[in-house]
Write a protein that holds these residues in place. Structure first.
Motif, PDB file in Angstrom:
ATOM      1  N   MET A 127      -2.899-118.293 -81.422  1.00  0.00           N
ATOM      2  CA  MET A 127      -2.588-118.387 -79.999  1.00  0.00           C
ATOM      3  C   MET A 127      -3.216-117.214 -79.269  1.00  0.00           C
ATOM      4  O   MET A 127      -2.723-116.096 -79.354  1.00  0.00           O
ATOM      5  N   PRO A 128      -4.308-117.408 -78.587  1.00  0.00           N
ATOM      6  CA  PRO A 128      -4.951-116.293 -77.880  1.00  0.00           C
ATOM      7  C   PRO A 128      -4.144-115.879 -76.669  1.00  0.00           C
ATOM      8  O   PRO A 128      -3.400-116.684 -76.104  1.00  0.00           O
ATOM      9  N   ALA A 164      -1.482-113.600 -85.834  1.00  0.00           N
ATOM     10  CA  ALA A 164      -2.038-112.579 -86.718  1.00  0.00           C
ATOM     11  C   ALA A 164      -2.971-113.190 -87.769  1.00  0.00           C
ATOM     12  O   ALA A 164      -2.817-114.352 -88.159  1.00  0.00           O
ATOM     13  N   GLU A 165      -3.929-112.386 -88.215  1.00  0.00           N
ATOM     14  CA  GLU A 165      -4.753-112.780 -89.357  1.00  0.00           C
ATOM     15  C   GLU A 165      -3.909-112.642 -90.615  1.00  0.00           C
ATOM     16  O   GLU A 165      -3.387-111.556 -90.909  1.00  0.00           O
ATOM     17  N   PRO A 166      -3.727-113.704 -91.395  1.00  0.00           N
ATOM     18  CA  PRO A 166      -2.884-113.610 -92.594  1.00  0.00           C
ATOM     19  C   PRO A 166      -3.429-112.580 -93.590  1.00  0.00           C
ATOM     20  O   PRO A 166      -4.643-112.454 -93.768  1.00  0.00           O
ATOM     21  N   GLY A 191       0.703-110.063 -91.805  1.00  0.00           N
ATOM     22  CA  GLY A 191      -0.439-110.373 -90.931  1.00  0.00           C
ATOM     23  C   GLY A 191      -0.999-109.114 -90.306  1.00  0.00           C
ATOM     24  O   GLY A 191      -0.389-108.050 -90.338  1.00  0.00           O
ATOM     25  N   ARG A 192      -2.175-109.265 -89.711  1.00  0.00           N
ATOM     26  CA  ARG A 192      -2.903-108.121 -89.137  1.00  0.00           C
ATOM     27  C   ARG A 192      -3.281-108.451 -87.688  1.00  0.00           C
ATOM     28  O   ARG A 192      -3.935-109.455 -87.421  1.00  0.00           O
ATOM     29  N   LEU A 193      -2.870-107.586 -86.771  1.00  0.00           N
ATOM     30  CA  LEU A 193      -3.209-107.740 -85.356  1.00  0.00           C
ATOM     31  C   LEU A 193      -4.199-106.695 -84.894  1.00  0.00           C
ATOM     32  O   LEU A 193      -4.563-106.656 -83.709  1.00  0.00           O
ATOM     33  N   THR A 194      -4.665-105.826 -85.792  1.00  0.00           N
ATOM     34  CA  THR A 194      -5.575-104.753 -85.396  1.00  0.00           C
ATOM     35  C   THR A 194      -7.040-105.168 -85.535  1.00  0.00           C
ATOM     36  O   THR A 194      -7.924-104.325 -85.378  1.00  0.00           O
ATOM     37  N   VAL A 195      -7.319-106.434 -85.825  1.00  0.00           N
ATOM     38  CA  VAL A 195      -8.701-106.905 -85.956  1.00  0.00           C
ATOM     39  C   VAL A 195      -9.195-107.431 -84.614  1.00  0.00           C
ATOM     40  O   VAL A 195      -8.393-107.771 -83.736  1.00  0.00           O
TER      41      VAL A 195
END
Length: 300
Positions: free
Chosen positions: A1-2, A233-235, A296-300
């Motif tokens: 979801m952007p 987030a990126e899994p 997940g990762r939100l820093t990418v």
């Protein structure tokens, strides 16, 4: 979801306001936040009152935050909040705020000042009399000019004021690069702050509110709620989690309902645990480990 790109028609004109499910949601004990006093509101909430916020309040909005006004009713405004992406509405988080808490958006600028201390004061002149105190961490206002370490900012509703401490100036953007260690350091400043359902300011935070404003203060808009943060987030495999990644939690058969930061130390999490407990950086309890579902990762 952007993150959404909804155009704002209004902006928050008070320090902090709460987004309610309905105009009838606020209780007598919530009078301070209806008067735009977030410090007094948090102080008034005992454990029972804090538990009672679940289901009637969803999040908070900060001074200058853009909103799209959808409907007016008896002194209330139904809005969506574009800086708080939500699966409930593609335009942004939906809910109700007092109409008196909204005004016209501040003048635009290519730079913005963000409050990076717990609170800041807006002044008439650098070091001069205050215009507004208790301006919360992660408040963002457009910059008109800078002088001698102070920033003259545009205010919602028109006018200008000075920030002379507790802020940084950056390019106006909602998707700036974010360093994982920097996000963690932002979140750590709130260790010891009491959990507050729907809280997203310096006077109270819930689990996903801690995540959201830690990213927002660094220039990255991420979803507001834990489930939406997990979806966006990126899994990351649980055995490959790094400091600054997010752990997501859910009870068996239920959707994700809790989130916290991985710290890099084995099983240590930085999070807002729940009502009655302050923000902490501590080992996961056995019960918490049993509900850990993903990362997940939100820093990418």
């Amino acid at each position: 979801m952007p993150p959404t790109t909804t155009s704002a028609t209004h902006a928050v004109g008070v320090r902090t306001t709460t987004l309610w499910r309905t105009p009838e949601s606020p209780r007598p004990i919530d009078a301070p936040i209806l008067a735009a006093d977030p410090r007094g509101w948090a102080a008034a909430q005992d454990r029972e009152a804090r538990l009672g916020l679940d289901g009637i309040a969803d999040t908070q909005l900060l001074l200058g935050e853009p909103v799209e006004l959808l409907e007016e009713r008896d002194g209330w405004a139904r809005v969506v909040v574009p800086w708080q992406p939500s699966g409930a509405d593609p335009r942004g988080y939906p809910g109700w705020v007092p109409l008196a808490h909204l005004t016209t958006p501040p003048a635009a600028s290519v730079e913005e000042a963000v409050v990076v201390e717990s609170t800041a004061v807006l002044r008439r002149t650098p070091g001069g009399p205050p215009v507004l105190d208790d301006v919360s961490y992660a408040t963002i206002l457009p910059v008109a000019s800078q002088a001698d370490g102070a920033a003259l900012v545009h205010l919602p509703g028109g006018g200008q004021a000075w920030l002379d401490e507790g802020f940084l100036v950056r390019k106006a953007s909602r998707q700036l690069p974010v360093d994982a260690s920097a996000v963690l350091e932002q979140a750590r400043r709130f260790v010891g702050l009491d959990y507050l359902w729907s809280g997203m300011c310096a006077f109270g935070l819930d689990c996903s509110g801690l995540v959201h404003i830690s990213f927002r203060a660094l220039g990255r808009v991420v979803p507001r709620d834990a489930k939406d943060q997990a979806d966006f987030a990126e899994p990351v495999p649980l055995d490959e989690v790094q400091a600054g990644d997010l752990f997501f939690f859910a009870k068996p058969g239920k959707e994700i309902s809790h989130v916290g930061f991985a710290t890099g130390a084995e099983s240590v999490i930085l999070h807002a645990p729940g009502t009655g407990n302050p923000v902490e950086e501590a080992p996961m309890s056995g019960r918490r480990k049993q509900t850990l579902t993903s990362a997940g990762r939100l820093t990418v």
